[in-house]
Design an enzyme around this catalytic site. Structure first.
Site, PDB file in Angstrom:
ATOM      1  CD  GLU B  49       8.079   2.230 -12.933  1.00 26.94           C
ATOM      2  OE1 GLU B  49       7.480   2.537 -13.975  1.00 26.94           O
ATOM      3  OE2 GLU B  49       9.311   2.201 -12.838  1.00 26.94           O
ATOM      4  CG  ASP B  60      17.827   3.369 -11.254  1.00 27.73           C
ATOM      5  OD1 ASP B  60      16.974   3.844 -12.032  1.00 27.73           O
ATOM      6  OD2 ASP B  60      17.612   2.385 -10.520  1.00 27.73           O
ATOM      7  CE1 TYR B 174      11.035   2.080 -18.722  1.00 30.21           C
ATOM      8  CE2 TYR B 174       9.760   1.507 -16.774  1.00 30.21           C
ATOM      9  CZ  TYR B 174      10.647   2.335 -17.419  1.00 30.21           C
ATOM     10  OH  TYR B 174      11.170   3.421 -16.754  1.00 30.21           O
TER      11      TYR B 174
END
Lengths: 390, 263
Positions: B49, B60, B174
């Site tokens: 990834e 993030d 995911y």
């Protein structure tokens, strides 16, 4: 009425957020829709706005500045509200909603600190703990508001990343919300962010325009020819314009010209940006040729933001509003002018609108025209900056 | 068949779980990223990834935020990362998926993004700020090109939302292990396995778990219920600590081997 069920204003808006937040946005939308249908919610909010925040605010015929400008200038006095700006209209509404949803913690982002103070205030009234994210650069230039938030019992969390201003404070608030989404309501301060925020904040702020409409009809027996307001994220302007959407009144949104549009150091997303995605919605954005978000610049922390609410992008697209910019220096001139001639010390944000209305717009109009300007906040918070500059 | 689907089919045959390693393109430099990709593959990463840095990565945590900033200082953009993948593609058949934010793709142009990605040998993309409600235009283009738009599912996703996500996602799903941003955690939520089992009942597509996973023990535990695990911040931390050192690539490789071995 827009937005549509997907939260789109003719292509702008939407919900571009991490999956973790999607359920919370659905919950918020449902709770909001239900609340506004209930007379009890409306009564409670109206009462708070009247008895606590100080609504209705006056629409003041500014005769001295009108004489100077050669047109009739009316000022919508949001600066007289509790906490000193229009922000309280939205935070009281959202906190009432948070209480209904059973949320036990409040977070917010703030630029100038006005939204932070208004959120801390509303949270204090309802006894909810409140944490406010604020860029370290803004903490330095708006020290008074930081101190006020602390007095109100809120915790101010400094943000050191990226621009160190509103953009990154918003990133951090969203990151907090992703982490604490089950217990926390995020009180977003402008008509930005993912659906339903742009619509909900607009609705809470649209009281500004509704009052203006009935006031001007009473004084002048007609609607204004022009309405002028500053645009950062765009909540005071959308709130001011919205009730006049279907009328012939012309809207002018004034963006932060910073050091000048040619320098690249400004906050004029609508004048100079391109459509893109930031903080959950599609709208005009200041960005690089690679799509990286630019750091905005403005003398006023409240306009120091690279994006803008999606409904403004829609107004631009359909030509309903005209968007212009006023640079730092000109805003300062607007600030001095209103203080000296009219005895009103405005915040730096609406000083942009004042300058445009008096110096740029009025000279082109004949003298029976009516121009209404939204005086979105007062200047106490800016005194330290101004002291250094004048 | 897309390289991702092929990989999961292979792994299933071997009764193995996928180990997905995340690194940021251009941190510390594109040259080192190239070496790292080969090293990750050699030490057992099944899927790479590759982060494409964005100025405002709101999903993030601090580790990947810093990594993005370093990559941006190296002036990394989509075209440069496409160039990197194109260059290495003849030498590796490991599936490569991008992780980036929607503005970069929107700004680049959806058609142009997908066609460039396919021609360079990128197999799919994870976009944390693009839920299924907003991904249709990109999915329509990707579908025609056999390019995977990998969607995220979260602990807060309702069953109704999961159905949308599972239907929209290609390549794999995911699953975000926790409510929060990326970043190594000592403890992970207890309900991961239970949530995974519920999702696995609803789909035949592979479900991989990311966010917070940083130790061999965590990898081993989560691999039990999932089809794969994704480790990002823990690898980035090693890169961050060993920037400018000759043994950076080795150190990352050793860490990945330890993570992979435990299964």
């Amino acid at each position: 009425m827009l937005p549509d069920k997907n939260g789109r204003f003719n292509g702008f808006g939407g919900k571009f957020v991490p999956e973790t937040l999607m359920s919370a946005l659905e919950e918020l939308e449902k709770a909001y829709k239900k609340a506004v249908r209930e007379p009890r919610f409306k009564r409670k909010l109206d009462e708070l706005l009247r008895t606590y925040a100080g609504r209705p605010t006056p629409l003041y015929f500014a005769k001295n500045i009108s004489r100077k400008a050669g047109v009739k200038i009316f000022l919508k006095r949001e600066d007289l509200l509790h906490t000193g700006a229009h922000k309280i209209n939205n935070t009281l509404g959202q906190i009432l909603l948070a209480v209904r949803m059973g949320k036990s913690r409040i977070i917010a982002e703030t630029g100038a600190g006005q939204h932070g103070v208004a959120t801390a205030t509303a949270a204090a009234v309802f006894g909810l703990p409140c944490e406010v994210y604020m860029g370290i650069e803004d903490i330095e230039r708006q020290a008074l508001n930081v101190f006020k938030m602390k007095l109100l019992g809120a915790k101010v969390i400094p943000v050191y990343s990226g621009s160190k201003t509103l953009k990154d404070a918003t990133n951090e608030a969203i990151r907090d919300w992703v982490t604490n989404v089950r217990t926390t309501h995020y009180v977003l301060g402008s008509v930005v962010g993912p659906h339903p925020y742009p619509a909900m904040v607009r609705d809470f702020q649209s009281i500004i325009g509704r009052e203006t409409k009935s006031q001007i009809l009473k004084y002048e027996k007609r609607l204004p020819d022009y309405m002028v307001a500053c645009v950062g994220g765009g909540s005071n302007s959308i709130g001011f314009f919205h009730a006049f959407f279907k009328s012939k009144t012309k809207f002018i949104g004034v963006e932060a010209g910073g050091l000048g549009l040619a320098t690249g150091k400004h906050g004029a997303a609508l004048c100079k940006g391109k459509p893109g995605i930031l903080h959950g919605s599609k709208s005009y954005l200041l960005q690089s040729k690679d799509g990286q978000i630019h750091i905005a610049h403005s003398i006023s922390a409240g306009l120091d933001y690279p994006g803008v609410g999606p409904e403004h992008s829609y107004y631009k697209k359909i030509g309903r509003a005209q968007y212009v910019s006023v640079c730092d220096k000109e805003a300062l001139e607007g600030f001095r002018m209103l203080s000296e001639i009219e005895g009103i010390i405005p915040a730096l944000e609406p000083s942009h609108a004042i300058y445009y209305a008096v110096k740029k717009l009025a000279p082109k109009l004949n003298k029976n025209k009516i121009v209404a300007v939204c005086l979105s906040g007062r200047g106490d918070k800016d005194i330290d900056i101004i002291k250094g500059l004048l | 068949m897309n390289r991702i689907d092929k990989k999961f089919r292979e792994l299933k045959k071997k009764r193995e779980k996928a180990f997905i390693a995340f690194i940021m393109a251009g941190d510390p430099s594109l040259g080192v990223t190239e070496k790292l990709i080969f090293e990750l593959e050699k030490k057992g990463a099944d899927i790479i990834e590759l982060g494409v840095p964005f100025s405002d990565p709101l999903a993030d945590g601090p580790t990947i935020q810093r990594s993005s900033q370093r990559a941006l200082r190296n002036k990394v953009n989509l075209d440069k990362v496409f160039g990197l993948v194109k260059k290495i593609r003849p030498k590796t058949q490991a599936p490569i998926v991008f992780l980036t934010y929607y503005n970069l793709i929107y700004h680049y142009g959806l058609e142009k993004f997908v066609s460039k990605a396919c021609s360079c040998g990128v197999d799919g993309v994870v976009i944390p700020d693009l839920p299924p409600e907003e991904s249709k235009p990109l999915r329509d283009i990707a579908g025609k090109n056999n390019f995977a738009i990998i969607h995220l599912a979260a602990p807060t996703s309702s069953r109704a939302r999961l159905r949308k996500i599972l239907a929209a996602s290609r390549g794999f799903i995911y699953y975000v292990s926790l409510t929060g941003t990326t970043g190594a955690r000592k403890k992970l939520p207890l309900e991961i396995s239970k949530n995974l089992r519920a999702i696995k009942m609803m789909t035949k597509k592979p479900v991989c778990v990311g966010f917070g996973i940083s130790s061999p023990a965590q990898v081993a535990k989560i691999s039990g219920a999932a089809d794969g695990v994704i480790v990002g911040s823990a690898i980035i931390k090693i890169i961050e600590k060993n920037r400018g050192r000759k043994d950076l690539v080795n150190k990352v490789g050793n860490f990945v081997r330890r993570l992979k071995c435990t299964r």
